[in-house]
Design a protein around this motif. Sequence first.
Motif, mmCIF file in Angstrom:
data_model
loop_
_atom_site.group_PDB
_atom_site.id
_atom_site.type_symbol
_atom_site.label_atom_id
_atom_site.label_comp_id
_atom_site.label_asym_id
_atom_site.label_seq_id
_atom_site.Cartn_x
_atom_site.Cartn_y
_atom_site.Cartn_z
ATOM 1 N N LEU A 168 9.504 4.282 3.388
ATOM 2 C CA LEU A 168 8.594 3.720 4.397
ATOM 3 C C LEU A 168 8.084 2.350 3.968
ATOM 4 N N ALA A 169 7.808 2.203 2.678
ATOM 5 C CA ALA A 169 7.343 0.907 2.166
ATOM 6 C C ALA A 169 8.392 -0.163 2.441
ATOM 7 N N ARG A 177 0.831 -1.217 0.000
ATOM 8 C CA ARG A 177 0.000 0.000 0.000
ATOM 9 C C ARG A 177 0.858 1.258 0.000
ATOM 10 N N LEU A 178 1.891 1.265 0.835
ATOM 11 C CA LEU A 178 2.747 2.449 0.919
ATOM 12 C C LEU A 178 3.465 2.707 -0.399
ATOM 13 N N ARG A 179 3.911 1.617 -1.044
ATOM 14 C CA ARG A 179 4.592 1.784 -2.328
ATOM 15 C C ARG A 179 3.617 2.338 -3.367
ATOM 16 N N MET A 180 2.378 1.811 -3.330
ATOM 17 C CA MET A 180 1.344 2.307 -4.239
ATOM 18 C C MET A 180 1.062 3.791 -3.992
ATOM 19 N N MET A 181 1.054 4.178 -2.701
ATOM 20 C CA MET A 181 0.851 5.587 -2.359
ATOM 21 C C MET A 181 1.977 6.445 -2.907
ATOM 22 N N GLY A 182 3.203 5.905 -2.865
ATOM 23 C CA GLY A 182 4.349 6.616 -3.425
ATOM 24 C C GLY A 182 4.168 6.876 -4.913
ATOM 25 N N TRP A 197 7.220 16.461 -3.443
ATOM 26 C CA TRP A 197 8.410 15.779 -3.983
ATOM 27 C C TRP A 197 9.244 15.164 -2.880
ATOM 28 N N VAL A 198 9.211 15.754 -1.691
ATOM 29 C CA VAL A 198 9.932 15.163 -0.557
ATOM 30 C C VAL A 198 9.191 13.911 -0.074
ATOM 31 N N ALA A 199 7.853 13.982 -0.144
ATOM 32 C CA ALA A 199 7.043 12.881 0.390
ATOM 33 C C ALA A 199 7.153 11.611 -0.459
ATOM 34 N N VAL A 200 7.432 11.751 -1.762
ATOM 35 C CA VAL A 200 7.496 10.563 -2.636
ATOM 36 C C VAL A 200 8.604 9.585 -2.200
#
Lengths: 167, 79
Positions: A149-150, A98-103, A140-143
């Motif tokens: 995090l993933a 999920r986290l990777r998908m959010m990225g 851009w920092v959050a990506v």
Amino acid sequence: MFSAIITGLKLANWLNWIVAIVLTGFFALLLADAGGVRAEILAGRGEASREATRLYLYTVLSIVPPTAIAVHMLLTRLVALVRDAAAGMAFTTANAVRLRMMGWALLAINIADLVYGWVSIRASEASGEYFGWSLSLTGWVAVPLLFVLAHVFREGAAMRQDLEGTV
Amino acid sequence: MAATIPPPIEVRLDELLRERGMTLTELSDRIGLTLANLSILKTGKAKAIRFTTLEAICRELDCQPGDLLQYSNQGDPER
């Protein structure tokens, strides 16, 4: 606290779709020039200005739906993540995915923002009206943060599995 | 596929308990480990065993770690 966050995120997703539908409808009407509003606004302006406005409308129309889908993906995954965290089972492979998908979703949103910025600046230059856009670095920092995090969650899930098999 | 192959490290808890006439529940009470966790160990589903658990089992069953664990290459996937 978790249920309030989930409710807020679900509301935000409803808002996302409402705004996307309203924007798409509005810009589609402008592009079709229903009621002659666009012709009236652009009356007396040169061909370059008309061309820039058309490009602006086409681009906005083509980036709003994918952006809405990306925001939907981001928010629904976040809801699932918060729900799992509330249940005390945050470190799972599903949450890492999920986290990777959010990225990826946030990357898509950031790219859409850049594309919007580009046509917005062009339209502003050509028409003399300010269409409004400024570069935001937060996204851009959050990506990379989401991708890291993933990875952390993937390791956490493996550790959790090991711990559960430890007697 | 992997589940059908028995693990190369065999846990002989059942045999030890039978020899000493002790039940799993009794051992669980004595060493302060939950019955669920002890069952995981007994059925060979455990991924790791803490030294404290090993110590407690050896103390209560009066045995050596080698009596509890046995290696057999029949179940080793690398052979």
